[in-house]
Design a protein around this motif. Structure first.
Motif, PDB file in Angstrom:
ATOM      1  N   SER A 227       0.832  -1.203   0.000  1.00 43.15           N
ATOM      2  CA  SER A 227       0.000   0.000   0.000  1.00 43.15           C
ATOM      3  C   SER A 227       0.868   1.254   0.000  1.00 43.15           C
ATOM      4  O   SER A 227       1.893   1.313   0.693  1.00 43.15           O
ATOM      5  N   LYS A 228       0.442   2.271  -0.735  1.00 36.39           N
ATOM      6  CA  LYS A 228       1.144   3.553  -0.738  1.00 36.39           C
ATOM      7  C   LYS A 228       1.019   4.264   0.606  1.00 36.39           C
ATOM      8  O   LYS A 228       1.786   5.172   0.894  1.00 36.39           O
ATOM      9  N   ALA A 229       0.051   3.847   1.415  1.00 36.94           N
ATOM     10  CA  ALA A 229      -0.157   4.476   2.725  1.00 36.94           C
ATOM     11  C   ALA A 229       0.711   3.870   3.812  1.00 36.94           C
ATOM     12  O   ALA A 229       0.600   4.245   4.982  1.00 36.94           O
ATOM     13  N   ASP A 230       1.590   2.944   3.449  1.00 40.19           N
ATOM     14  CA  ASP A 230       2.435   2.229   4.421  1.00 40.19           C
ATOM     15  C   ASP A 230       3.544   3.135   4.934  1.00 40.19           C
ATOM     16  O   ASP A 230       4.401   3.582   4.178  1.00 40.19           O
ATOM     17  N   ARG A 231       3.533   3.387   6.235  1.00 35.70           N
ATOM     18  CA  ARG A 231       4.600   4.171   6.857  1.00 35.70           C
ATOM     19  C   ARG A 231       5.716   3.267   7.387  1.00 35.70           C
ATOM     20  O   ARG A 231       6.892   3.624   7.374  1.00 35.70           O
ATOM     21  N   ALA A 232       5.367   2.071   7.863  1.00 30.04           N
ATOM     22  CA  ALA A 232       6.345   1.181   8.501  1.00 30.04           C
ATOM     23  C   ALA A 232       7.369   0.658   7.505  1.00 30.04           C
ATOM     24  O   ALA A 232       8.572   0.661   7.772  1.00 30.04           O
ATOM     25  N   VAL A 233       6.887   0.155   6.379  1.00 24.39           N
ATOM     26  CA  VAL A 233       7.760  -0.305   5.294  1.00 24.39           C
ATOM     27  C   VAL A 233       7.336   0.494   4.055  1.00 24.39           C
ATOM     28  O   VAL A 233       6.345   0.163   3.412  1.00 24.39           O
ATOM     29  N   PRO A 234       8.036   1.574   3.745  1.00 26.16           N
ATOM     30  CA  PRO A 234       7.607   2.470   2.675  1.00 26.16           C
ATOM     31  C   PRO A 234       7.365   1.765   1.339  1.00 26.16           C
ATOM     32  O   PRO A 234       7.973   0.733   1.043  1.00 26.16           O
ATOM     33  N   PHE A 235       6.466   2.326   0.548  1.00 27.23           N
ATOM     34  CA  PHE A 235       6.080   1.790  -0.755  1.00 27.23           C
ATOM     35  C   PHE A 235       7.289   1.582  -1.660  1.00 27.23           C
ATOM     36  O   PHE A 235       7.274   0.721  -2.550  1.00 27.23           O
ATOM     37  N   GLU A 236       8.342   2.324  -1.419  1.00 27.18           N
ATOM     38  CA  GLU A 236       9.557   2.217  -2.223  1.00 27.18           C
ATOM     39  C   GLU A 236      10.136   0.808  -2.174  1.00 27.18           C
ATOM     40  O   GLU A 236      10.779   0.363  -3.135  1.00 27.18           O
ATOM     41  N   HIS A 237       9.906   0.075  -1.080  1.00 24.42           N
ATOM     42  CA  HIS A 237      10.390  -1.307  -0.984  1.00 24.42           C
ATOM     43  C   HIS A 237       9.733  -2.185  -2.046  1.00 24.42           C
ATOM     44  O   HIS A 237      10.384  -3.067  -2.618  1.00 24.42           O
ATOM     45  N   ALA A 238       8.445  -1.949  -2.297  1.00 24.70           N
ATOM     46  CA  ALA A 238       7.743  -2.706  -3.342  1.00 24.70           C
ATOM     47  C   ALA A 238       8.291  -2.347  -4.721  1.00 24.70           C
ATOM     48  O   ALA A 238       8.498  -3.231  -5.567  1.00 24.70           O
ATOM     49  N   LEU A 239       8.531  -1.067  -4.954  1.00 25.75           N
ATOM     50  CA  LEU A 239       9.058  -0.629  -6.248  1.00 25.75           C
ATOM     51  C   LEU A 239      10.468  -1.173  -6.477  1.00 25.75           C
ATOM     52  O   LEU A 239      10.825  -1.557  -7.598  1.00 25.75           O
ATOM     53  N   TYR A 240      11.251  -1.227  -5.427  1.00 29.75           N
ATOM     54  CA  TYR A 240      12.613  -1.763  -5.507  1.00 29.75           C
ATOM     55  C   TYR A 240      12.571  -3.233  -5.941  1.00 29.75           C
ATOM     56  O   TYR A 240      13.310  -3.655  -6.840  1.00 29.75           O
ATOM     57  N   ALA A 241      11.681  -4.012  -5.312  1.00 28.12           N
ATOM     58  CA  ALA A 241      11.563  -5.436  -5.664  1.00 28.12           C
ATOM     59  C   ALA A 241      11.039  -5.593  -7.084  1.00 28.12           C
ATOM     60  O   ALA A 241      11.483  -6.479  -7.824  1.00 28.12           O
ATOM     61  N   ARG A 242      10.124  -4.735  -7.453  1.00 29.94           N
ATOM     62  CA  ARG A 242       9.547  -4.821  -8.803  1.00 29.94           C
ATOM     63  C   ARG A 242      10.609  -4.543  -9.876  1.00 29.94           C
ATOM     64  O   ARG A 242      10.604  -5.168 -10.940  1.00 29.94           O
ATOM     65  N   ARG A 243      11.520  -3.618  -9.600  1.00 29.96           N
ATOM     66  CA  ARG A 243      12.597  -3.325 -10.555  1.00 29.96           C
ATOM     67  C   ARG A 243      13.607  -4.467 -10.605  1.00 29.96           C
ATOM     68  O   ARG A 243      14.134  -4.804 -11.666  1.00 29.96           O
ATOM     69  N   ALA A 244      13.896  -5.049  -9.449  1.00 29.62           N
ATOM     70  CA  ALA A 244      14.912  -6.103  -9.379  1.00 29.62           C
ATOM     71  C   ALA A 244      14.394  -7.445  -9.887  1.00 29.62           C
ATOM     72  O   ALA A 244      15.185  -8.288 -10.319  1.00 29.62           O
ATOM     73  N   ILE A 245      13.060  -7.645  -9.830  1.00 33.07           N
ATOM     74  CA  ILE A 245      12.445  -8.896 -10.294  1.00 33.07           C
ATOM     75  C   ILE A 245      11.454  -8.528 -11.398  1.00 33.07           C
ATOM     76  O   ILE A 245      10.251  -8.385 -11.143  1.00 33.07           O
ATOM     77  N   PRO A 246      11.920  -8.359 -12.629  1.00 33.36           N
ATOM     78  CA  PRO A 246      11.060  -7.839 -13.709  1.00 33.36           C
ATOM     79  C   PRO A 246       9.805  -8.649 -13.966  1.00 33.36           C
ATOM     80  O   PRO A 246       8.795  -8.103 -14.415  1.00 33.36           O
TER      81      PRO A 246
END
Length: 286
Positions: A227-246
């Motif tokens: 979720s973009k509303a995630d403060r504990a684990v920022p949404f950027e973690h999802a984007l990072y995984a998405r870039r690293a695992i196409p």
């Protein structure tokens, strides 16, 4: 039901419930083998769910593993020793790095689910102080006092306490959160508040590191839910995984915060995860 494993000269506790395709669930911070999120729904959907307590939680010693890679290797060997040759890995929050390491170059893993998961080292204010050995006992005491306070408020004021719990890990305003919670959410958060608690595993969680190459070496199907509303684990973690695992599939949860099992899209997100797991086990069987 709690089980105690004695394997590779180590003892740890775990839950093993249900029948069907196996899901190895790697829980998040301040949880253990009693993990609440999605477990019962997965069992009802026809899956066998195994939840080991990570290092520093439940009855599992902090010394079981020093890193996500080491813990992943331990779990891989343990599953093989139990003759479980195919399973899905489901990583939640701080369980993400171990889930990633376990799915990397592991032919036994049929699919990987990352739910509001850490995908690289997290950065917190005063983190260098928080991991100091001398501060661990005082920090555990603070955690105990905090959870005692949370549990007391959940019993006395369940609706308001639920909103405040979500608010701690959300980027939304309190009133926006309040509008998105229903009775089922409050009941789930009540269970979480009563089950979760302090553990030495926070030290493991704060020092986790995982190489980007580990993510690149994942070839099994991957589903990222965040979720973009995630403060504990920022949404950027999802984007990072998405870039690293196409090849990873991605669902943007409408959760009001860190917990994708809370809020208006919770059941939709759970069903999508269940369907993803089922399809990939079906492919493995044909």
């Amino acid at each position: 039901m709690q089980h105690i494993a004695d394997w590779n000269d180590q003892q740890f506790d775990y839950r093993d419930s249900g029948t069907g395709p196996v899901v190895l669930l790697i829980h998040g911070t301040q949880s253990d083998y009693r993990e609440v999120y999605h477990v019962e729904r997965l069992i009802e959907a026809g899956y066998r769910v195994i939840v080991p307590s990570r290092p520093g939680y439940g009855k599992t010693p902090l010394q079981l593993a020093a890193s996500p890679a080491e813990l992943a290797a331990f779990y891989q060997g343990w599953m093989a020793s139990r003759h479980i040759t195919q399973y899905t890995v489901y990583g939640i929050s701080a369980g993400g790095p171990t889930a990633l390491a376990l799915a990397s170059n592991n032919p036994a893993v049929r699919s990987l689910v990352l739910a509001c998961a850490m995908t690289h080292q997290i950065s917190l204010p005063y983190q260098a102080w928080l991991i100091q050995p001398l501060l661990q006992r005082p920090l555990q005491l603070i955690q105990q006092l905090l959870w005692h306070y949370v549990k007391d408020k959940l019993i006395k004021f369940p609706q308001e306490a639920s909103v405040r719990m979500v608010e701690m890990t959300s980027l939304l305003q309190r009133e926006d959160i309040r509008l998105q919670l229903n009775g089922a959410d409050e009941e789930l958060l009540y269970q979480v508040g009563l089950q979760n608690g302090p553990g030495r595993g926070v030290l493991f969680d704060l020092t986790q590191q995982i190489e980007r190459q580990t993510l690149r070496d994942i070839t099994c199907p991957v589903l990222i839910v965040h979720s973009k509303a995630d403060r504990a684990v920022p949404f950027e973690h999802a984007l990072y995984a998405r870039r690293a695992i196409p090849h990873a599939q991605f669902i943007e949860s409408k959760s009001p915060g860190h917990l994708i099992w809370i809020g208006p899209s919770a059941r939709h997100d759970e069903r999508m995860i269940e369907r993803f797991i089922g399809l990939n086990h079906l492919k493995a069987d044909t």
